[in-house]
Design an enzyme around this catalytic site. Sequence first.
Site: not given
Ligand code: UDP
Ligand code: MG
Length: 143
Positions: A11, A51, A114, A117, A128
């Site tokens: 990211k 997303y 974080n 992805h 994806e």
């Molecule tokens: N995210 C955020 N706040 C939250 C949860 C998710 O900003 O409370 C962001 C974070 O960058 C995350 C992305 O949205 O990686 C997608 O969320 P997901 O639940 O799909 O998590 P991932 O699959 O990336 O672990």
């Molecule tokens: Mg996710």
Amino acid sequence: MALERTLSIVKPDGVARNLIGDVYNRFEKAGLRIVGARMLHLTTAQAESFYAVHSERGFFKDLVSYMCSGPVIAQVLEGEDAVAKHREVMGATDPKKAAPGTIRADLATSIEENVAHGSDSVENAAREIAFFFAETDLCSRTR
Ligand code: UDP
Ligand code: MG
């Protein structure tokens, strides 16, 4: 065990902090093979579409803006159980909850920024991967 492909993104925070090599090193050490990669700066429309599953969530607007804040590098990883293995290497979404030694525990600065992805299922991985790559962009390893 099944040979799978999954979609990974370093990211904007990871690219900006010069962590591409660190993240790639972790994939390679875990036995995941990079079979395609490209750098791009996502448009708002692209980030919203990628997303879309999160469009009703409170964090969606900030997530889209973060994902468009700088270039990303997207790659396809191939290997046995690649989807789950990649999620394991990445760690939990929230770096505070991520297991020690994972990308997010070691490198992420917040639940939003974080670093990485990763697709969460084989079905989503296919969708994806197609979002970023044509089949002809991917190169199966011959050695
Ligand atoms: N995210 C955020 N706040 C939250 C949860 C998710 O900003 O409370 C962001 C974070 O960058 C995350 C992305 O949205 O990686 C997608 O969320 P997901 O639940 O799909 O998590 P991932 O699959 O990336 O672990
Ligand atoms: Mg996710």
